[in-house]
Design a protein around this motif. Structure first.
Motif: not given
Length: 109
Positions: A31-32, A34-36, A38-42
């Motif tokens: 879940t960590l 980043p595939i979108t 909006e992901h937190a770690s982009v």
């Protein structure tokens, strides 16, 4: 996995975890990724690639030839990181995503 594990191998992977409760952290790792956008770690990933795009030091990669997710991933590094160009990147024979094999095909001593 590229093959079925033996009971001994399964026991070895399970050894650090006294019971199922202790596997919760490891199961969150996917879940960590980043595939979108909006992901937190982009933002952190973009910043890291900006640094890597200027990296002239030698960069080597190793990917499993049976990894359905990252097979061929060395191309991204070669295209984006100057230090990855012209290096002897390794393809680990008969390996999947999280390989425990220690000798890639192009292994040099």
């Amino acid at each position: 996995m590229t093959r079925s594990l033996t009971p001994e191998e399964i026991a070895a992977y399970d050894a650090p975890f006294p019971d199922e409760r202790f596997k919760k952290g490891a199961r969150q790792l996917p879940t960590l990724v980043p595939i979108t956008p909006e992901h937190a770690s982009v933002a952190e990933n973009i910043a890291a690639w900006e640094v890597l795009r200027r990296l002239e030091k030698p960069v080597l990669t190793a990917f499993g030839d049976k990894d359905a997710v990252t097979r061929g991933g060395e191309k991204v590094f070669i295209d984006r990181i100057p230090g990855a160009r012209g290096q002897a990147h390794s393809i680990i024979a008969d390996a999947g995503h999280s390989s425990t094999r220690t000798r890639p095909r192009n292994y040099a001593r």
